[in-house]
Design a protein around this motif. Structure first.
Motif, PDB file in Angstrom:
ATOM      1  N   ASP A 186       0.874  -1.018   0.059  1.00  0.00           N
ATOM      2  CA  ASP A 186      -0.208   0.080  -0.064  1.00  0.00           C
ATOM      3  C   ASP A 186       1.003   1.028   0.023  1.00  0.00           C
ATOM      4  O   ASP A 186       1.514   1.579   1.132  1.00  0.00           O
ATOM      5  CB  ASP A 186      -0.997  -0.144   1.256  1.00  0.00           C
ATOM      6  CG  ASP A 186      -1.753   1.398   1.227  1.00  0.00           C
ATOM      7  OD1 ASP A 186      -1.876   1.931   0.355  1.00  0.00           O
ATOM      8  OD2 ASP A 186      -2.522   1.466   2.146  1.00  0.00           O
ATOM      9  N   SER A 217      -2.580   1.009  -5.297  1.00  0.00           N
ATOM     10  CA  SER A 217      -2.526   2.232  -4.944  1.00  0.00           C
ATOM     11  C   SER A 217      -1.336   3.087  -5.749  1.00  0.00           C
ATOM     12  O   SER A 217      -1.377   3.961  -6.387  1.00  0.00           O
ATOM     13  CB  SER A 217      -2.173   2.696  -3.283  1.00  0.00           C
ATOM     14  OG  SER A 217      -0.883   1.930  -3.015  1.00  0.00           O
ATOM     15  N   SER A 240      -1.416  -0.580 -10.234  1.00  0.00           N
ATOM     16  CA  SER A 240      -1.925   0.578 -10.603  1.00  0.00           C
ATOM     17  C   SER A 240      -1.363   0.819 -11.760  1.00  0.00           C
ATOM     18  O   SER A 240      -0.043   0.663 -11.980  1.00  0.00           O
ATOM     19  CB  SER A 240      -1.509   1.900  -9.653  1.00  0.00           C
ATOM     20  OG  SER A 240      -0.355   1.811  -9.334  1.00  0.00           O
TER      21      SER A 240
END
Length: 320
Positions: A186, A217, A240
């Protein structure tokens, strides 16, 4: 005391073996919650270790420390010989341990710990969760220290500039997490253009056995270092996608074929624009073209920052 006898809550000034036995829970307790507050005097090491003959069936411990817990952490590892999981929340303090941990200990979770250091390797540690919000980067050295035993690694709220410390040692050499199958990062900094532009290219193969990767993320590197070596193991990819990642991840329509067991993918578009933006439409097309050229791909989800997403499967497309 709570009604559930499988949980032992300890927030006393001290807990002797005789007091523990008087509670009448020693044959039921499976979990202990230990609170060390700034109002609490130091608890003698011997008073904690004496519990090993009382709560011998406890397998999970949660340690909440608002001040330096002193010998409490090390003592807990002795007091509960069947311990499998321990969660640490240490605000404004530090955790250190130099003794041998029980071989039963397989899972550690660390939250808000300004300093965390374990001198001796925990021999059977298989799962590690680090919440880097308020936690010193020394915790990343702890992860590297156990690279040969970990199977699952989760690092929450890690800044993009600190990510290289997860895969590079103090001599700038790549660390191999030989058995890690599940990796979740994260990462903070997705919408800072300068930080994103300065992502590092890291060499080596740190995760050769990876089956599940979640970098939803922000993907923290400028190359495929996290995926390198996982061509025949990767099953699920949550990543991502920005204008830099799409260049090396999806250079052509057949680029994902090398991941021969990839069955599911979620592509999270990192963009300030919506799904109808020209650049996002182009990235969407590249993801689609590459995904369904993959032999075992069963589902694909493309998600945008406004929470709009489209899901595809082998049989049909579902708009949600």
């Amino acid at each position: 005391m709570p009604a559930d006898r499988t949980a032992l809550y300890w927030a006393r000034k001290g807990l002797s073996a005789s007091k523990a036995r008087a509670l009448g829970w020693h044959t039921f307790a499976r979990q202990a919650v230990v609170i060390v507050s700034d109002r609490q005097p130091n608890v003698p090491y011997s008073a904690i270790t004496a519990l090993d003959s009382v709560f011998c069936r406890v397998t999970r411990v949660k340690l909440l420390a608002m001040t330096n817990p002193g010998p409490v952490f090390s003592a807990l590892l002795v007091a509960f010989p069947a311990l499998r999981q321990i969660k640490l929340e240490a605000t404004n303090t530090q955790i250190s341990h130099t003794m041998h941990a029980p071989t039963s200990l397989t899972h550690i979770e660390v939250t808000s710990c300004p300093a965390f250091a374990v001198g001796a390797t925990i021999p059977c540690l298989r799962s590690l969760v680090l919440n880097m919000a308020g936690t010193h980067t020394s915790a990343l050295a702890f992860a590297r220290q156990h690279a040969q035993t970990l199977v699952k690694l989760v690092v929450k709220h890690i800044h993009v500039r600190d990510c290289p410390m997860l895969v590079l040692d103090e001599h700038n050499k790549c660390v191999e997490y030989a058995h890690v199958q599940v990796l979740r990062l994260d990462v903070l900094g997705a919408y800072d253009p300068e930080l994103v532009a300065r992502r590092e290219c890291v060499h080596g193969t740190p995760f050769p056995s990876l089956q599940y990767l979640n970098c939803g993320s922000l993907y923290p590197f400028a190359n495929n270092v996290l995926l390198r070596g996982a061509h025949h193991t990767l099953r699920v990819l949550i990543i991502s996608i920005d204008t830099k990642v799409v260049v090396w991840l999806l250079p052509g329509a057949t680029c994902l074929r090398k991941y021969t067991r990839l069955a599911g993918m979620e592509a999270r578009i990192v963009s300030r624009a919506g799904a109808s933006d020209t650049q996002n439409i182009a990235m969407n097309a590249r993801v689609l073209d590459a995904s369904f050229q993959t032999p075992h791909m069963q589902w694909l989800r493309i998600k945008y920052p406004n929470s709009h997403f489209i899901e595809y499967s082998r049989k049909h497309k579902i708009k949600l």
